[in-house]
Design an enzyme around this catalytic site. Sequence first.
Site, PDB file in Angstrom:
ATOM      1  N   GLY A 220     -11.948  19.069 -12.794  1.00  0.00           N
ATOM      2  CA  GLY A 220     -11.150  18.939 -11.574  1.00  0.00           C
ATOM      3  C   GLY A 220     -11.394  19.994 -10.519  1.00  0.00           C
ATOM      4  O   GLY A 220     -11.017  19.838  -9.364  1.00  0.00           O
TER       5      GLY A 220
ATOM      6  N   ASP B  77      -7.630  23.574 -11.028  1.00  0.00           N
ATOM      7  CA  ASP B  77      -7.215  22.661  -9.969  1.00  0.00           C
ATOM      8  C   ASP B  77      -5.702  22.706  -9.751  1.00  0.00           C
ATOM      9  O   ASP B  77      -5.252  23.013  -8.651  1.00  0.00           O
ATOM     10  CB  ASP B  77      -7.714  21.227 -10.243  1.00  0.00           C
ATOM     11  CG  ASP B  77      -7.385  20.727 -11.647  1.00  0.00           C
ATOM     12  OD1 ASP B  77      -6.654  21.420 -12.394  1.00  0.00           O
ATOM     13  OD2 ASP B  77      -7.850  19.637 -12.009  1.00  0.00           O
TER      14      ASP B  77
ATOM     15  N   ASP C  21       0.669  22.916 -13.453  1.00  0.00           N
ATOM     16  CA  ASP C  21       1.773  21.960 -13.549  1.00  0.00           C
ATOM     17  C   ASP C  21       2.792  22.473 -14.567  1.00  0.00           C
ATOM     18  O   ASP C  21       3.616  23.327 -14.217  1.00  0.00           O
ATOM     19  CB  ASP C  21       1.191  20.589 -13.914  1.00  0.00           C
ATOM     20  CG  ASP C  21       2.208  19.467 -13.852  1.00  0.00           C
ATOM     21  OD1 ASP C  21       3.284  19.659 -13.259  1.00  0.00           O
ATOM     22  OD2 ASP C  21       1.928  18.385 -14.401  1.00  0.00           O
ATOM     23  N   THR C  22       2.744  22.018 -15.803  1.00  0.00           N
ATOM     24  CA  THR C  22       3.655  22.584 -16.805  1.00  0.00           C
ATOM     25  C   THR C  22       3.288  24.029 -17.115  1.00  0.00           C
ATOM     26  O   THR C  22       4.123  24.802 -17.567  1.00  0.00           O
ATOM     27  CB  THR C  22       3.608  21.796 -18.131  1.00  0.00           C
ATOM     28  OG1 THR C  22       2.322  21.942 -18.724  1.00  0.00           O
ATOM     29  CG2 THR C  22       3.935  20.334 -17.917  1.00  0.00           C
TER      30      THR C  22
ATOM     31  N   THR D 291      -1.776  24.443 -19.871  1.00  0.00           N
ATOM     32  CA  THR D 291      -3.236  24.624 -19.857  1.00  0.00           C
ATOM     33  C   THR D 291      -3.597  26.071 -19.559  1.00  0.00           C
ATOM     34  O   THR D 291      -4.311  26.714 -20.329  1.00  0.00           O
ATOM     35  CB  THR D 291      -3.885  23.707 -18.792  1.00  0.00           C
ATOM     36  OG1 THR D 291      -3.507  22.364 -19.064  1.00  0.00           O
ATOM     37  CG2 THR D 291      -5.398  23.840 -18.803  1.00  0.00           C
TER      38      THR D 291
ATOM     39  N   LYS E 253       2.475  22.892  -8.833  1.00  0.00           N
ATOM     40  CA  LYS E 253       3.657  22.016  -8.886  1.00  0.00           C
ATOM     41  C   LYS E 253       4.732  22.727  -9.699  1.00  0.00           C
ATOM     42  O   LYS E 253       4.824  22.535 -10.895  1.00  0.00           O
ATOM     43  CB  LYS E 253       3.292  20.679  -9.558  1.00  0.00           C
ATOM     44  CG  LYS E 253       2.314  19.843  -8.773  1.00  0.00           C
ATOM     45  CD  LYS E 253       2.392  18.366  -9.139  1.00  0.00           C
ATOM     46  CE  LYS E 253       1.688  18.063 -10.435  1.00  0.00           C
ATOM     47  NZ  LYS E 253       1.432  16.594 -10.601  1.00  0.00           N
TER      48      LYS E 253
ATOM     49  N   ASP F 125      -8.732  13.670 -10.384  1.00  0.00           N
ATOM     50  CA  ASP F 125      -8.971  12.272 -10.735  1.00  0.00           C
ATOM     51  C   ASP F 125      -7.710  11.533 -11.160  1.00  0.00           C
ATOM     52  O   ASP F 125      -6.690  12.138 -11.505  1.00  0.00           O
ATOM     53  CB  ASP F 125      -9.954  12.186 -11.901  1.00  0.00           C
ATOM     54  CG  ASP F 125      -9.303  12.585 -13.232  1.00  0.00           C
ATOM     55  OD1 ASP F 125      -8.728  13.686 -13.300  1.00  0.00           O
ATOM     56  OD2 ASP F 125      -9.330  11.782 -14.175  1.00  0.00           O
TER      57      ASP F 125
ATOM     58  N   ARG G 127     -12.232  11.412  -7.490  1.00  0.00           N
ATOM     59  CA  ARG G 127     -12.593  12.832  -7.358  1.00  0.00           C
ATOM     60  C   ARG G 127     -13.309  13.101  -6.038  1.00  0.00           C
ATOM     61  O   ARG G 127     -13.318  14.214  -5.527  1.00  0.00           O
ATOM     62  CB  ARG G 127     -13.513  13.263  -8.515  1.00  0.00           C
ATOM     63  CG  ARG G 127     -12.850  13.281  -9.873  1.00  0.00           C
ATOM     64  CD  ARG G 127     -13.732  14.014 -10.869  1.00  0.00           C
ATOM     65  NE  ARG G 127     -13.359  13.774 -12.253  1.00  0.00           N
ATOM     66  CZ  ARG G 127     -12.426  14.445 -12.911  1.00  0.00           C
ATOM     67  NH1 ARG G 127     -11.751  15.400 -12.306  1.00  0.00           N
ATOM     68  NH2 ARG G 127     -12.161  14.159 -14.164  1.00  0.00           N
TER      69      ARG G 127
HETATM   70  P1  5GP Z   1      -0.497  21.729 -17.138  1.00  0.00           P
HETATM   71  O1  5GP Z   1      -1.081  22.139 -18.454  1.00  0.00           O
HETATM   72  O2  5GP Z   1      -0.244  22.881 -16.208  1.00  0.00           O
HETATM   73  O3  5GP Z   1       0.683  20.828 -17.276  1.00  0.00           O
HETATM   74  O4  5GP Z   1      -1.535  20.759 -16.499  1.00  0.00           O
HETATM   75  C1  5GP Z   1      -2.551  21.135 -15.714  1.00  0.00           C
HETATM   76  C2  5GP Z   1      -3.606  20.069 -15.735  1.00  0.00           C
HETATM   77  O5  5GP Z   1      -3.044  18.737 -15.720  1.00  0.00           O
HETATM   78  C3  5GP Z   1      -4.431  20.163 -14.484  1.00  0.00           C
HETATM   79  O6  5GP Z   1      -5.511  21.043 -14.682  1.00  0.00           O
HETATM   80  C4  5GP Z   1      -4.857  18.734 -14.268  1.00  0.00           C
HETATM   81  O7  5GP Z   1      -6.015  18.488 -15.032  1.00  0.00           O
HETATM   82  C5  5GP Z   1      -3.727  17.916 -14.828  1.00  0.00           C
HETATM   83  N1  5GP Z   1      -2.784  17.501 -13.754  1.00  0.00           N
HETATM   84  C6  5GP Z   1      -1.532  17.943 -13.568  1.00  0.00           C
HETATM   85  N2  5GP Z   1      -0.974  17.363 -12.508  1.00  0.00           N
HETATM   86  C7  5GP Z   1      -1.921  16.536 -11.993  1.00  0.00           C
HETATM   87  C8  5GP Z   1      -1.953  15.650 -10.860  1.00  0.00           C
HETATM   88  O8  5GP Z   1      -1.007  15.482 -10.079  1.00  0.00           O
HETATM   89  N3  5GP Z   1      -3.116  14.969 -10.663  1.00  0.00           N
HETATM   90  C9  5GP Z   1      -4.196  15.100 -11.473  1.00  0.00           C
HETATM   91  N4  5GP Z   1      -5.281  14.391 -11.187  1.00  0.00           N
HETATM   92  N5  5GP Z   1      -4.196  15.931 -12.548  1.00  0.00           N
HETATM   93  C10 5GP Z   1      -3.077  16.636 -12.796  1.00  0.00           C
HETATM   94 MG    MG Z   2      -7.427  20.382 -15.464  1.00  0.00          MG
END
Ligand code: 5GP
Ligand code: MG
Length: 182
Positions: free
Chosen positions: A50, A105, A108-109, A112, A136, A164, A170
């Site tokens: 991403g 990229d 979110d939570t 990762t 986010k 994506d 993308r």
């Molecule tokens: P986390 O582990 O912080 O919840 O998630 C992060 C990963 O989830 C990002 O690197 C991405 O790959 C995916 N992700 C989270 N939100 C989105 C979104 O709105 N769109 C896309 N395409 N991927 C997202």
């Molecule tokens: Mg990612």
Amino acid sequence: MKGRDHSEMTHSLEVMISARRIRDRVKVLTQELNRDFQGRDVVVVALLKGTVVFLADLIRGIEFPMRLDFMGVSSYGSKTQSGKLIVTQDLRMDVRDRHVLLVDDILDTGRTLHAVQRRLRRLQPASLRTCVLLDKPERREKQVPVEYVGFRIPNRFVVGYGLDWDEHYRNLPHIGVVKTAA
Ligand code: 5GP
Ligand code: MG
């Protein structure tokens, strides 16, 4: 703008962040990096896939000596939710005693980046800083230190500029929101 069908569902895309706004913001981020990493030897570690478009724009403005490496991570679970993290490609470079700039990229939570940062810290870099294109904050579960953020956005599923939806979109030059219709 009408999206191309790649599933059974019909959907459309709306622009959330235009290509021009992205370009202006990335320029400012690069200037901050140039100020903060001046004179350092840096390893940029980007998470696949991403980050590729953002990364390409970001690093072209970098003026300090840098090398680039990638990590592949993916999560089990449904398409729009993050599940358990698995490492699909590990670092090739030795980052011990190096200044590491981690690029992702979206935060979110936080699961990762929490896991990736812990993994990188075990490799004993001289320093570790993180840059994300999008944040986010609404869905955060893990508190993750992030020094550089492109845009804070509401809790919507976004695509484009490297991001994506089922590997599609993308290539969009802007960041868009997927709107599904029954
Ligand atoms: P986390 O582990 O912080 O919840 O998630 C992060 C990963 O989830 C990002 O690197 C991405 O790959 C995916 N992700 C989270 N939100 C989105 C979104 O709105 N769109 C896309 N395409 N991927 C997202
Ligand atoms: Mg990612």
